[in-house]
Design a protein around this motif. Structure first.
Motif, PDB file in Angstrom:
ATOM      1  N   GLY A 102       0.816  -1.211   0.000  1.00 20.87           N
ATOM      2  CA  GLY A 102       0.000   0.000   0.000  1.00 20.87           C
ATOM      3  C   GLY A 102       0.850   1.262   0.000  1.00 20.87           C
ATOM      4  N   LEU A 103       1.939   1.240   0.757  1.00 19.16           N
ATOM      5  CA  LEU A 103       2.839   2.395   0.780  1.00 19.16           C
ATOM      6  C   LEU A 103       3.504   2.592  -0.579  1.00 19.16           C
ATOM      7  CD1 LEU A 103       4.258   4.713   2.242  1.00 19.16           C
ATOM      8  CD2 LEU A 103       5.942   3.053   3.073  1.00 19.16           C
TER       9      LEU A 103
ATOM     10  N   ALA B 171       2.249   1.784  -3.467  1.00 14.80           N
ATOM     11  CA  ALA B 171       1.211   2.336  -4.345  1.00 14.80           C
ATOM     12  C   ALA B 171       1.020   3.824  -4.070  1.00 14.80           C
ATOM     13  CB  ALA B 171      -0.096   1.583  -4.168  1.00 14.80           C
ATOM     14  N   ALA B 172       1.032   4.208  -2.812  1.00 12.30           N
ATOM     15  CA  ALA B 172       0.886   5.626  -2.457  1.00 12.30           C
ATOM     16  C   ALA B 172       2.078   6.438  -2.955  1.00 12.30           C
ATOM     17  CB  ALA B 172       0.730   5.771  -0.948  1.00 12.30           C
TER      18      ALA B 172
ATOM     19  N   ARG C  88       3.883   5.727  -5.619  1.00 12.70           N
ATOM     20  CA  ARG C  88       3.721   5.861  -7.079  1.00 12.70           C
ATOM     21  C   ARG C  88       2.704   6.944  -7.402  1.00 12.70           C
ATOM     22  NH1 ARG C  88       3.598   0.053  -6.614  1.00 12.70           N
ATOM     23  NH2 ARG C  88       5.624  -0.777  -7.231  1.00 12.70           N
ATOM     24  N   ALA C  89       1.617   6.980  -6.653  1.00  8.07           N
ATOM     25  CA  ALA C  89       0.564   7.966  -6.907  1.00  8.07           C
ATOM     26  C   ALA C  89       1.025   9.377  -6.547  1.00  8.07           C
ATOM     27  CB  ALA C  89      -0.688   7.599  -6.114  1.00  8.07           C
ATOM     28  N   ALA C  90       1.834   9.497  -5.507  1.00  7.02           N
ATOM     29  CA  ALA C  90       2.282  10.818  -5.066  1.00  7.02           C
ATOM     30  C   ALA C  90       3.261  11.447  -6.041  1.00  7.02           C
ATOM     31  CB  ALA C  90       2.924  10.717  -3.684  1.00  7.02           C
TER      32      ALA C  90
ATOM     33  N   ALA D  23       8.651  11.982  -0.581  1.00  8.06           N
ATOM     34  CA  ALA D  23       8.681  10.672  -1.243  1.00  8.06           C
ATOM     35  C   ALA D  23      10.123  10.210  -1.458  1.00  8.06           C
ATOM     36  CB  ALA D  23       7.929  10.729  -2.567  1.00  8.06           C
TER      37      ALA D  23
ATOM     38  N   ASP E 277       3.019   2.656   8.572  1.00  3.91           N
ATOM     39  CA  ASP E 277       1.903   3.586   8.825  1.00  3.91           C
ATOM     40  C   ASP E 277       2.410   5.005   9.058  1.00  3.91           C
ATOM     41  OD1 ASP E 277       0.080   1.533   8.590  1.00  3.91           O
ATOM     42  OD2 ASP E 277      -0.182   1.264  10.758  1.00  3.91           O
TER      43      ASP E 277
ATOM     44  N   ALA F  85       3.464   6.390   5.691  1.00  5.30           N
ATOM     45  CA  ALA F  85       2.279   6.729   4.899  1.00  5.30           C
ATOM     46  C   ALA F  85       1.655   8.034   5.399  1.00  5.30           C
ATOM     47  CB  ALA F  85       1.270   5.597   4.945  1.00  5.30           C
TER      48      ALA F  85
ATOM     49  N   LEU G  36       3.579  10.924   4.076  1.00  4.22           N
ATOM     50  CA  LEU G  36       3.365  11.107   2.637  1.00  4.22           C
ATOM     51  C   LEU G  36       2.048  11.832   2.362  1.00  4.22           C
ATOM     52  CD1 LEU G  36       4.614  10.476  -0.089  1.00  4.22           C
ATOM     53  CD2 LEU G  36       3.369   8.323  -0.091  1.00  4.22           C
ATOM     54  N   ALA G  37       1.058  11.593   3.204  1.00  3.86           N
ATOM     55  CA  ALA G  37      -0.263  12.194   2.979  1.00  3.86           C
ATOM     56  C   ALA G  37      -0.313  13.631   3.299  1.00  3.86           C
ATOM     57  CB  ALA G  37      -1.308  11.499   3.852  1.00  3.86           C
TER      58      ALA G  37
END
Length: 112
Positions: free
Chosen positions: A50-51, A53-54, A56-58, A64, A105, A108, A111-112
């Motif tokens: 999940g991290l 994927a996040a 890649r999206a960021a 990052a 966590d 993540a 990153l958010a």
């Protein structure tokens, strides 16, 4: 004077279709890290996929980059070391998979 028969007006030129924007090139360091992590036996509960994927999206950015270059590799290395020593750990020592999950966590959240 009359126009000659059988001559049609010129066809209108078609409107140019804009080329689609190319997808951003993947970060080579993130690609290399993901390839390495595919070879490491990580617990799915840790949320590393999940991290990734996040990340890649960021896209690229200082947070990052820091996670990809330093923070996530260090967390995974710590997990692997702790797992190696787990047979000699005491009953009160923390579970390495839980520790890795907490660190993932935390990353993540940064990153958010």
């Amino acid at each position: 004077m009359a126009e000659p028969l059988g001559v049609a007006p010129p066809a209108p030129k078609p409107e140019p279709v804009p080329a689609p924007e190319p997808a951003p090139a993947p970060d080579p360091e993130l690609v290399a890290l993901a390839a390495y992590l595919d070879t490491v036996p990580l617990p799915p509960s840790a949320g590393v996929d999940g991290l990734l994927a996040a990340l890649r999206a960021a896209g690229p950015g200082p947070v990052a980059e820091r996670i990809v270059r330093d923070r996530l590799p260090v967390a995974v290395a710590g997990y692997l070391r702790a797992r190696t020593w787990q047979p000699w750990a005491g009953p009160d020592d923390p579970d390495p998979a839980v520790q890795l999950g907490r660190e993932v966590d935390r990353l993540a959240g940064e990153l958010a």
